[in-house]
Design an enzyme around this catalytic site. Structure first.
Site, PDB file in Angstrom:
ATOM      1  N   LYS A  80       0.994  -0.999  -0.085  1.00 31.11           N
ATOM      2  CA  LYS A  80       0.193  -0.155  -0.121  1.00 31.11           C
ATOM      3  C   LYS A  80       0.984   1.355  -0.088  1.00 31.11           C
ATOM      4  CE  LYS A  80      -4.630   0.955   0.489  1.00 31.11           C
ATOM      5  NZ  LYS A  80      -5.970   0.072   0.465  1.00 31.11           N
ATOM      6  N   GLY A 176     -24.095   4.564   3.378  1.00 33.56           N
ATOM      7  CA  GLY A 176     -23.444   4.883   2.090  1.00 33.56           C
ATOM      8  C   GLY A 176     -23.990   4.162   0.758  1.00 33.56           C
ATOM      9  N   GLY A 179     -22.786   5.070  -2.693  1.00 36.85           N
ATOM     10  CA  GLY A 179     -21.167   5.150  -2.841  1.00 36.85           C
ATOM     11  C   GLY A 179     -21.042   4.985  -4.058  1.00 36.85           C
ATOM     12  N   VAL A 181     -19.588   1.409  -4.637  1.00 35.79           N
ATOM     13  CA  VAL A 181     -19.865   0.355  -4.693  1.00 35.79           C
ATOM     14  C   VAL A 181     -21.606   0.074  -3.219  1.00 35.79           C
ATOM     15  CG1 VAL A 181     -19.457  -2.156  -3.188  1.00 35.79           C
ATOM     16  CG2 VAL A 181     -17.290  -0.409  -3.471  1.00 35.79           C
TER      17      VAL A 181
HETATM   18  P1  NAD Z   1     -17.475   6.038  -2.452  1.00 37.96           P
HETATM   19  O1  NAD Z   1     -16.494   7.093  -1.580  1.00 37.96           O
HETATM   20  O2  NAD Z   1     -17.868   6.000  -3.834  1.00 37.96           O
HETATM   21  O3  NAD Z   1     -19.001   5.876  -1.287  1.00 37.96           O
HETATM   22  C1  NAD Z   1     -19.323   6.229  -0.012  1.00 37.96           C
HETATM   23  C2  NAD Z   1     -20.428   6.321   0.211  1.00 37.96           C
HETATM   24  O4  NAD Z   1     -20.390   6.870   1.718  1.00 37.96           O
HETATM   25  C3  NAD Z   1     -20.744   8.201  -0.417  1.00 37.96           C
HETATM   26  O5  NAD Z   1     -21.896   8.080  -1.055  1.00 37.96           O
HETATM   27  C4  NAD Z   1     -20.607   8.841   0.795  1.00 37.96           C
HETATM   28  O6  NAD Z   1     -21.628  10.147   1.028  1.00 37.96           O
HETATM   29  C5  NAD Z   1     -20.915   8.399   1.831  1.00 37.96           C
HETATM   30  N1  NAD Z   1     -21.053   8.604   3.402  1.00 37.96           N
HETATM   31  C6  NAD Z   1     -19.592   9.014   3.594  1.00 37.96           C
HETATM   32  N2  NAD Z   1     -19.962   9.237   5.365  1.00 37.96           N
HETATM   33  C7  NAD Z   1     -20.951   8.696   5.245  1.00 37.96           C
HETATM   34  C8  NAD Z   1     -22.436   8.998   6.326  1.00 37.96           C
HETATM   35  N3  NAD Z   1     -21.269   9.058   8.112  1.00 37.96           N
HETATM   36  N4  NAD Z   1     -22.896   8.153   6.989  1.00 37.96           N
HETATM   37  C9  NAD Z   1     -24.123   7.586   5.456  1.00 37.96           C
HETATM   38  N5  NAD Z   1     -22.715   8.216   4.314  1.00 37.96           N
HETATM   39  C10 NAD Z   1     -21.818   8.056   4.391  1.00 37.96           C
HETATM   40  O7  NAD Z   1     -16.793   4.280  -1.635  1.00 37.96           O
HETATM   41  P2  NAD Z   1     -16.763   3.244  -2.444  1.00 37.96           P
HETATM   42  O8  NAD Z   1     -15.615   3.130  -3.410  1.00 37.96           O
HETATM   43  O9  NAD Z   1     -17.879   2.738  -2.843  1.00 37.96           O
HETATM   44  O10 NAD Z   1     -15.910   2.751  -0.822  1.00 37.96           O
HETATM   45  C11 NAD Z   1     -16.759   2.464   0.545  1.00 37.96           C
HETATM   46  C12 NAD Z   1     -15.814   1.744   1.355  1.00 37.96           C
HETATM   47  O11 NAD Z   1     -15.740   0.132   0.765  1.00 37.96           O
HETATM   48  C13 NAD Z   1     -14.633   2.410   1.842  1.00 37.96           C
HETATM   49  O12 NAD Z   1     -14.906   1.741   2.820  1.00 37.96           O
HETATM   50  C14 NAD Z   1     -14.409   1.700   0.932  1.00 37.96           C
HETATM   51  O13 NAD Z   1     -12.673   1.191   1.553  1.00 37.96           O
HETATM   52  C15 NAD Z   1     -14.296  -0.122   0.536  1.00 37.96           C
HETATM   53  N6  NAD Z   1     -13.722  -0.810  -0.011  1.00 37.96           N
HETATM   54  C16 NAD Z   1     -14.098  -0.358  -1.981  1.00 37.96           C
HETATM   55  C17 NAD Z   1     -13.892  -1.430  -3.214  1.00 37.96           C
HETATM   56  C18 NAD Z   1     -14.329  -0.745  -4.585  1.00 37.96           C
HETATM   57  O14 NAD Z   1     -13.820  -1.278  -5.334  1.00 37.96           O
HETATM   58  N7  NAD Z   1     -14.822   1.219  -4.486  1.00 37.96           N
HETATM   59  C19 NAD Z   1     -13.354  -2.533  -2.390  1.00 37.96           C
HETATM   60  C20 NAD Z   1     -12.863  -3.003  -1.451  1.00 37.96           C
HETATM   61  C21 NAD Z   1     -13.626  -1.396  -0.261  1.00 37.96           C
END
Ligand code: NAD
Length: 352
Positions: A80, A176, A179, A181
């Site tokens: 990382k 979330g 988001g 995912v």
């Molecule tokens: P993202 O930033 O697109 O989505 C996060 C969502 O959470 C956003 O819509 C945001 O508005 C919302 N959010 C933030 N604070 C909040 C709160 N207090 N209450 C409710 N909602 C809130 O991120 P993502 O890429 O969808 O990833 C989401 C999680 O999954 C992260 O923890 C990330 O590390 C993990 N993850 C993502 C992937 C991937 O492929 N994108 C892979 C593995 C793990």
């Protein structure tokens, strides 16, 4: 700052500290393990209070990638990188170009991708100076739909084990929800007939999504109190903590967010309360599985789908061992990951 003595150092193979005065880049690149192949893991940019905080973060995340990658049985190691976000205005392109040059110093032992605070455009800037990147928009691109599919499988397993049924009519609270995912996961869950309760701080997107799938909107700070069967955290880390845990009425937790347990002992606290926990790094590995296509054309869509199905079996094995030994699922998962790394290090074949 101590490095070798750091509590999270745990046998990292290499840690590279990079400083580039012209661009303001201050970065730490951590290679936890290359025994199964090049270390792969994203680059995070964050406003760290100190280089010590940045070091702690990168070491924890880097070992986490080794665990995630070996649990998905991928032919890669774990690493990382973190960039300490410069205070005030800075030239983003110059910063990421310098990051790209920094990657070259590790000669491909570490391959970076996107993580929190880093955009596709940032990686494009870095790619002008290095080949040691995966998940570029010109390659496998956005991993989120594949991550969501793997998490969906994890939620299915959680429902079978904790409720003895499929997802039809099961109440699921998603944090979330809009988001990258979350939105894909919500659509899978809706299609499977789940009764959805959605929270997000992006209220406009939340209303649109809830209307689309016929879900109930929950204020962001009330998601922990919802009378739902399953909680799918897809926003923040550390959401299972001493302040939230007694609010849960859930029977299971299965979501995409990384580092859901604020501390490892939260796994035992969940178990005490009869709440099944699907270890985050086991069920959210779809994204890293998908970027394998950038390394070798054999890792095509069929291969990816097979690996996603494999996540179900891995989760099932962890939950079986957890039930049989009466020990928390997160502890069992970490033990299996450590053992597989140990086997790989000592030249043995990693256990299936
Ligand atoms: P993202 O930033 O697109 O989505 C996060 C969502 O959470 C956003 O819509 C945001 O508005 C919302 N959010 C933030 N604070 C909040 C709160 N207090 N209450 C409710 N909602 C809130 O991120 P993502 O890429 O969808 O990833 C989401 C999680 O999954 C992260 O923890 C990330 O590390 C993990 N993850 C993502 C992937 C991937 O492929 N994108 C892979 C593995 C793990």
């Amino acid at each position: 700052m101590s490095v070798f003595e750091h509590a999270a150092f745990r046998n990292h193979e290499k840690v590279l500290f990079v400083s580039d005065e012209a661009s303001g880049l201050k970065a730490i690149l951590a290679v936890h393990s290359t025994v199964r192949g090049p270390a792969v893991g994203g680059c995070r940019m964050w406003s760290y209070d100190s280089s010590n905080d940045a070091l702690t973060d990168v070491l924890r995340l880097s070992q986490g990638m080794s665990f995630k990658n070996i649990m998905a049985d991928l032919p890669i190691g774990g690493g990382k990188s973190v960039i300490m976000r410069p205070a005030g205005d800075f030239d983003r392109v110059a910063l990421f170009e310098a990051f790209g040059r920094a990657l070259n110093a590790l000669n491909g032992e570490y391959l970076s991708a996107e993580d929190v605070g880093v955009s596709p455009a940032d990686l494009d800037a870095a790619s002008r100076h290095t080949q040691h990147l995966v998940g570029l928009s010109s390659g496998t691109g956005d991993p989120s739909p594949i991550t969501a599919r793997g998490v969906f499988f994890g939620v299915q397993v959680a429902a079978e084990r904790a409720l003895g049924q499929n997802l039809k009519g099961v109440k699921i609270a998603v944090q979330g929800a809009t988001g990258h995912v979350g939105a894909y996961l919500v659509r899978h869950l809706a299609e499977a007939g789940a009764d959805l309760f959605l929270a997000d701080i992006n209220e406009a997107a939340l209303k649109t999504l809830a209307d689309e799938v016929g879900a109930t909107i929950v204020p962001a700070d009330e998601i922990y109190d919802v009378e739902a069967d399953i909680f799918a955290p897809c926003a923040l880390g550390s959401i299972v903590n001493p302040d939230t845990i007694d609010r849960f009425k859930f029977k299971a937790i299965a979501g995409a967010a990384n580092n859901q347990l604020a501390t490892p002992d939260m796994g035992a606290e969940l178990q005490k309360r009869g709440i099944l926990y699907a270890p985050d790094y086991v069920i959210n590995a779809g994204g890293i599985i998908n970027v394998m296509g950038d390394l070798d054309p054999r890792f095509d869509a069929n291969w990816v789908e097979g690996k996603l199905q494999g996540l179900k079996a891995t989760l099932g094995e962890i939950l079986d061992r957890s039930d049989a030994g009466g020990r928390p699922a997160n502890v069992i998962s970490d033990e299996i990951a450590r053992q597989r790394l140990e086997d790989a290090r000592s030249g043995g074949k990693a256990a299936a």
